[in-house]
Design an enzyme around this catalytic site. Structure first.
Site, mmCIF file in Angstrom:
data_model
loop_
_atom_site.group_PDB
_atom_site.id
_atom_site.type_symbol
_atom_site.label_atom_id
_atom_site.label_comp_id
_atom_site.label_asym_id
_atom_site.label_seq_id
_atom_site.Cartn_x
_atom_site.Cartn_y
_atom_site.Cartn_z
ATOM 1 N N LYS A 21 0.840 -1.207 0.000
ATOM 2 C CA LYS A 21 0.000 0.000 0.000
ATOM 3 C C LYS A 21 0.875 1.257 0.000
ATOM 4 O O LYS A 21 0.685 2.160 -0.806
ATOM 5 C CB LYS A 21 -0.903 -0.049 1.248
ATOM 6 C CG LYS A 21 -1.870 1.088 1.388
ATOM 7 C CD LYS A 21 -3.021 0.701 2.304
ATOM 8 C CE LYS A 21 -2.722 0.821 3.789
ATOM 9 N NZ LYS A 21 -2.619 2.215 4.265
ATOM 10 N N ARG A 26 3.013 5.892 -3.378
ATOM 11 C CA ARG A 26 4.163 6.695 -3.819
ATOM 12 C C ARG A 26 4.378 6.596 -5.320
ATOM 13 O O ARG A 26 4.745 7.577 -5.977
ATOM 14 C CB ARG A 26 5.415 6.270 -3.044
ATOM 15 C CG ARG A 26 5.361 6.762 -1.579
ATOM 16 C CD ARG A 26 6.299 5.971 -0.684
ATOM 17 N NE ARG A 26 6.423 6.534 0.652
ATOM 18 C CZ ARG A 26 5.536 6.392 1.647
ATOM 19 N NH1 ARG A 26 4.411 5.724 1.447
ATOM 20 N NH2 ARG A 26 5.759 6.922 2.836
ATOM 21 N N GLN A 165 4.903 9.544 6.790
ATOM 22 C CA GLN A 165 3.983 10.442 6.088
ATOM 23 C C GLN A 165 4.451 11.887 6.232
ATOM 24 O O GLN A 165 4.457 12.652 5.267
ATOM 25 C CB GLN A 165 2.568 10.258 6.639
ATOM 26 C CG GLN A 165 2.018 8.870 6.337
ATOM 27 C CD GLN A 165 0.705 8.579 7.035
ATOM 28 O OE1 GLN A 165 0.240 9.381 7.845
ATOM 29 N NE2 GLN A 165 0.121 7.440 6.740
ATOM 30 N N ASP A 311 2.033 -1.010 11.836
ATOM 31 C CA ASP A 311 0.751 -1.481 11.296
ATOM 32 C C ASP A 311 0.489 -2.954 11.624
ATOM 33 O O ASP A 311 -0.635 -3.438 11.463
ATOM 34 C CB ASP A 311 0.714 -1.274 9.772
ATOM 35 C CG ASP A 311 0.713 0.213 9.407
ATOM 36 O OD1 ASP A 311 0.303 1.042 10.247
ATOM 37 O OD2 ASP A 311 1.136 0.545 8.288
#
Ligand code: S3P
Length: 426
Positions: A21, A26, A165, A311
């Protein structure tokens, strides 16, 4: 769609893990900035990455689907002003990185998201971008964000958190500016932006794992391929480690060392895990990962471990309920800022099915090994990783659980059930 979990006797076989993901986002964004034609192989089918793609289209790029996962982006020129507001859906990466792209454009734009994304903190990008000269209107530092494009200036930013991010938003903005833009972090966050920008010719300087700079650069359109997502593989790795008699090979997984914390943690937990067929695709390390069931033991997960597996923590918590002894997760308070407050939602619901687990301000403490009873309804709180983590818990729970709104898995991993069905036998 609600999903009723079921126990598995074992997991056997192999699966090819779908595209990453983070890397997919990107490829689309950097193709858009390259002012040329970029073929992207193996782009994620997840809703988050589709949000990014749609926005790239609204900014004037031509998008052609050669198949569901192979796309061509023709950026042609500079980005153009969007006609409508830009919908980031559930995707924090889209909103925060796009803010970095849009802050320096010669036009205004509005970024908005769904209920979950509208509650997530945006101060982490608004503050440093404002230091660069950006003009961003916000709702108490939350979305929607109205970005009034401005001429920006290069800065050195000492980020209080390790966030790819944030780092990426600033590096992207910095790429257009005279001078040097530098981001320093307390721990190293994932470095896909640096790898891909360098691959496309940007002037990126990595002073150390904690400090990266960019100088004004034009990136070149270059064909890109996305490797498999270790954050999706994590559910298969954990499931194989806790369902007796399992032996699963997960193919084409990105093992970039800024993402592979779960592999190290599983080794510390005595998991039977091996990496095969190591290779490199567009600067990213890749391997096939084999995991066999084994007796697990508790471990401590903290500090620099955290950004390398942030995550994966929900499913690591499920796995830790099956490990002898105590697992402590700390320094992970940012887990409360994800698609849901993953500390509370995971701890409360695991406790409700019989885990010996306690919430702490920045993590959790899990004592194992405990039987998981199941037999309740699970609320995934608009969070794909919570839904998939309880699917994994369901593979060993005594009674089925009903996971409400299981379709949230489509955020990152629409292929999840199909692949799990392929290797689970009951
Ligand atoms: C991501 C970075 C991480 C991660 C998220 C994707 C990225 O967030 O949790 O799922 O693609 O850069 P932070 O940057 O907030 O740590």
């Amino acid at each position: 769609m609600d999903y009723k979990t079921r126990q598995a006797k074992q997991l056997k076989g192999s699966v090819v893990i779908p595209p990453d993901k983070s890397i997919s986002h990107r490829t689309a964004m950097f193709a858009a900035l390259s002012k040329g034609l970029v073929n992207i192989k193996n782009y994620s089918k997840g809703a988050d990455c589709r949000s990014t793609l749609k926005i790239v289209g609204q900014l004037g790029c031509e998008i052609k689907f050669n198949s569901e996962t192979d796309i061509t982006i023709n950026a042609k020129n500079a980005l153009s002003a969007p006609m409508d507001k830009l919908d980031c859906g559930n995707s924090g990466t889209t909103m925060r990185m796009m803010a970095g792209i849009l802050a320096g454009q010669p036009f205004d734009s509005v970024l908005f998201g769904d209920v979950s994304l509208s509650k997530r903190p945006m101060k982490r990008i608004i503050e440093p971008l404002t230091l660069m000269g950006a003009k961003i209107e916000h709702n108490d530092f939350k979305a929607p964000l109205t970005v009034h494009g401005q001429k920006l200036q290069a800065i050195t930013y000492n980020s209080p958190i390790a966030s790819a991010q944030v780092k990426s938003a600033l590096l992207i903005a910095g790429m257009n500016l005279d001078g040097v833009t530098t981001v320093n972090e307390p721990y190293q966050s994932r470095n896909h932006t640096e790898i891909m920008l360098k691959y496309m010719g940007a002037d990126i300087i990595e002073h150390s794992p904690l400090s990266v700079s960019v100088r004004k650069s034009e990136i070149q359109p270059k064909d890109l391929e996305v490797v498999g997502d270790i954050s999706s593989a994590a559910f298969f790795m954990a499931a194989a480690a806790i369902v007796p008699n399992s032996d699963v090979t997960i193919q084409n997984v990105g093992i970039n060392q800024t993402r592979s914390g779960m592999i190290d943690v599983m080794k510390r937990m005595n998991a039977d895990i091996s990496l095969l067929n190591k290779r490199n695709i567009c600067g990213e390390d890749v391997a096939d990962i084999n995991v066999k069931y084994s007796d697990l033991k508790g471990t401590v997960i903290e500090g620099a471990d955290i950004p390398r597996l942030i995550d994966e923590l929900p499913v690591i918590a499920v796995m830790a309920t099956q490990a002898e002894g105590t697992t402590i997760i700390r320094d992970a308070s940012d887990l409360r800022n994800k698609e849901s407050d993953r500390i509370t939602t995971i701890v409360n619901q695991l406790k409700n099915i019989g885990a010996d687990i306690e919430e702490t301000p920045d993590g959790m403490i899990i004592n194992g090994k405990t039987e998981l009873k199941g037999g309740i309804e699970i609320d995934c709180h608009h969070d794909h990783r919570t839904a998939m983590s309880f699917y994994v818990a369901g593979l060993i729970a005594k009674q089925p659980m009903l996971i409400r709104e299981f379709e949230w898995v489509n955020t990152s991993f629409p292929e999840f059930l199909e692949l799990m069905n392929k290797i689970c036998s009951d």
